[in-house]
Design a protein around this motif. Structure first.
Motif, mmCIF file in Angstrom:
data_model
loop_
_atom_site.group_PDB
_atom_site.id
_atom_site.type_symbol
_atom_site.label_atom_id
_atom_site.label_comp_id
_atom_site.label_asym_id
_atom_site.label_seq_id
_atom_site.Cartn_x
_atom_site.Cartn_y
_atom_site.Cartn_z
ATOM 1 N N ALA A 153 0.749 -1.206 -0.192
ATOM 2 C CA ALA A 153 0.002 -0.039 0.011
ATOM 3 C C ALA A 153 0.897 1.289 -0.033
ATOM 4 O O ALA A 153 0.410 2.258 -0.441
ATOM 5 C CB ALA A 153 -0.678 0.068 1.145
ATOM 6 N N THR A 154 2.142 1.154 0.681
ATOM 7 C CA THR A 154 3.248 2.404 0.401
ATOM 8 C C THR A 154 3.675 2.441 -0.812
ATOM 9 O O THR A 154 4.507 3.385 -1.035
ATOM 10 C CB THR A 154 4.035 2.126 1.517
ATOM 11 O OG1 THR A 154 4.880 1.306 1.349
ATOM 12 C CG2 THR A 154 3.353 2.129 3.036
ATOM 13 N N LEU A 155 3.870 1.518 -1.797
ATOM 14 C CA LEU A 155 4.585 1.444 -2.582
ATOM 15 C C LEU A 155 4.740 2.654 -3.585
ATOM 16 O O LEU A 155 5.988 3.182 -4.027
ATOM 17 C CB LEU A 155 4.396 0.162 -3.566
ATOM 18 C CG LEU A 155 5.482 -0.430 -4.487
ATOM 19 C CD1 LEU A 155 6.795 -0.533 -3.580
ATOM 20 C CD2 LEU A 155 5.103 -1.672 -5.103
ATOM 21 N N GLU A 156 3.623 3.147 -3.887
ATOM 22 C CA GLU A 156 3.663 4.226 -4.844
ATOM 23 C C GLU A 156 4.313 5.524 -4.176
ATOM 24 O O GLU A 156 4.748 6.370 -5.141
ATOM 25 C CB GLU A 156 2.068 4.850 -5.448
ATOM 26 C CG GLU A 156 1.661 3.712 -6.595
ATOM 27 C CD GLU A 156 0.349 4.191 -6.906
ATOM 28 O OE1 GLU A 156 0.047 5.434 -7.174
ATOM 29 O OE2 GLU A 156 -0.433 3.617 -7.002
ATOM 30 N N ARG A 183 10.196 0.354 -8.318
ATOM 31 C CA ARG A 183 10.662 -0.169 -6.915
ATOM 32 C C ARG A 183 11.730 0.870 -6.173
ATOM 33 O O ARG A 183 12.215 1.902 -6.918
ATOM 34 C CB ARG A 183 11.467 -1.354 -6.892
ATOM 35 C CG ARG A 183 12.843 -1.036 -7.685
ATOM 36 C CD ARG A 183 13.364 -2.571 -8.224
ATOM 37 N NE ARG A 183 14.063 -3.053 -7.191
ATOM 38 C CZ ARG A 183 15.244 -3.033 -6.544
ATOM 39 N NH1 ARG A 183 16.014 -1.718 -6.946
ATOM 40 N NH2 ARG A 183 15.809 -3.527 -5.661
ATOM 41 N N PRO A 184 11.205 1.245 -4.925
ATOM 42 C CA PRO A 184 12.104 2.135 -4.322
ATOM 43 C C PRO A 184 13.510 1.571 -3.914
ATOM 44 O O PRO A 184 13.755 0.202 -4.396
ATOM 45 C CB PRO A 184 11.398 2.005 -2.982
ATOM 46 C CG PRO A 184 10.645 1.066 -2.844
ATOM 47 C CD PRO A 184 10.187 0.399 -4.049
ATOM 48 N N PHE A 185 14.490 2.316 -3.451
ATOM 49 C CA PHE A 185 15.841 1.699 -3.015
ATOM 50 C C PHE A 185 15.479 0.727 -2.089
ATOM 51 O O PHE A 185 14.969 1.272 -1.138
ATOM 52 C CB PHE A 185 16.592 3.084 -2.963
ATOM 53 C CG PHE A 185 18.038 2.558 -2.500
ATOM 54 C CD1 PHE A 185 18.971 2.530 -3.720
ATOM 55 C CD2 PHE A 185 18.536 2.271 -1.541
ATOM 56 C CE1 PHE A 185 20.274 2.409 -3.304
ATOM 57 C CE2 PHE A 185 19.892 1.714 -1.122
ATOM 58 C CZ PHE A 185 20.721 1.959 -2.113
ATOM 59 N N THR A 186 15.899 -0.467 -2.234
ATOM 60 C CA THR A 186 15.449 -1.362 -1.091
ATOM 61 C C THR A 186 16.602 -2.024 -0.382
ATOM 62 O O THR A 186 17.608 -2.540 -1.013
ATOM 63 C CB THR A 186 14.803 -2.567 -2.156
ATOM 64 O OG1 THR A 186 13.812 -2.116 -2.873
ATOM 65 C CG2 THR A 186 14.072 -3.650 -1.148
ATOM 66 N N VAL A 187 16.514 -2.125 0.888
ATOM 67 C CA VAL A 187 17.440 -2.508 1.854
ATOM 68 C C VAL A 187 16.784 -3.538 2.615
ATOM 69 O O VAL A 187 15.834 -3.524 3.310
ATOM 70 C CB VAL A 187 17.967 -1.049 2.574
ATOM 71 C CG1 VAL A 187 19.038 -1.743 3.757
ATOM 72 C CG2 VAL A 187 18.471 -0.179 1.662
#
Ligand code: C5P
Length: 219
Positions: A83-86, A137-141
């Motif tokens: 739900a936060t992805l955008e 995609r966001p920068f993903t850690v």
């Protein structure tokens, strides 16, 4: 760490354990305290980010000026994350998500009967890998808690889950990691690795975000 290093960035952090119900009164879970994720949320907020903290059940106060989304199971956590992805520039998965959940949740309390009982568990979705698969995609850690061969397992997870960075810690050590106030980690990216020696999780969170912010800035 300059205040404002994450100004205008929307950061989403998962934290704590998930709880997988067996029946109305029982569940499967783990000992994650949520401390590292909450420290990251606080540090990201202090660095100017707009922070959403998606948290499993923990005994920690909600950080100030952070949007807290409380969830219980891995399925709930995935839905909250999607739900936060955008509206997400940076996604940090520090939650200790249960790998499996009971195949069915009994509607009524399971009664004591024979000397043995069989539980069937099914695999939970991998939240951080799902986020990292998305087109925008966001920068993903991610995090990797390991008891042995930390370096090899962390690098393998970085690749397999398609992450930008992974933060690994050795959970076989009693003084750091799960439940402790201190942690020592190694941060891996495709560019190499950086070691962070034992320190308080609040300070470590600031140092990790400083390293992440540098990578974000050069994208
Ligand atoms: O595979 P492993 O559980 O060791 O990977 C750890 C990393 O993956 C952490 O960042 C954790 O938050 C994330 N994870 C997840 N969803 C799962 C399992 C792990 O997001 N179902």
């Amino acid at each position: 760490f300059t205040t404002g290093a994450l100004a205008g960035k929307r950061v989403v952090i998962t934290a704590g354990p998930t709880r997988e119900a067996l029946d109305p009164v029982r569940y499967i879970s783990n000992h994650s305290s949520g401390k590292m994720g909450y420290a990251l949320a606080r540090a990201a907020q202090e660095a100017g980010a707009e922070v959403t903290l998606i948290s499993g059940p923990v005994h920690l106060p909600a950080p100030d000026r952070v949007t807290l989304v409380s969830v219980v199971s891995a399925t709930d956590m995935l839905a909250a994350a999607l739900a936060t992805l955008e509206h997400c520039d940076l996604f940090i998965a520090s939650a200790a998500v249960a790998d499996y959940r009971p195949a069915t949740i009994a509607e009524q309390k399971i009664k004591k009967a024979g000397d043995e009982i069989q539980l069937t568990l099914v695999k939970n979705p991998d939240i951080v890998a799902t986020i990292a698969q998305h087109k925008n995609r966001p920068f993903t850690v991610g995090f990797a808690a390991e008891t042995n061969d930390v370096d090899a397992y962390a690098r393998a997870k970085l690749e397999r889950k398609n992450l930008d960075m992974i933060i690994a810690n050795d959970v076989s050590r009693q003084d750091i990691g799960f439940g402790a106030d201190d942690n020592a980690v190694t941060l891996y990216s495709k560019h190499g690795s950086t070691e962070f020696t034992v320190m308080n999780k609040a300070l470590l969170a600031r140092q990790l975000l400083a390293a992440i912010a540098i990578q974000l800035a050069v994208l």
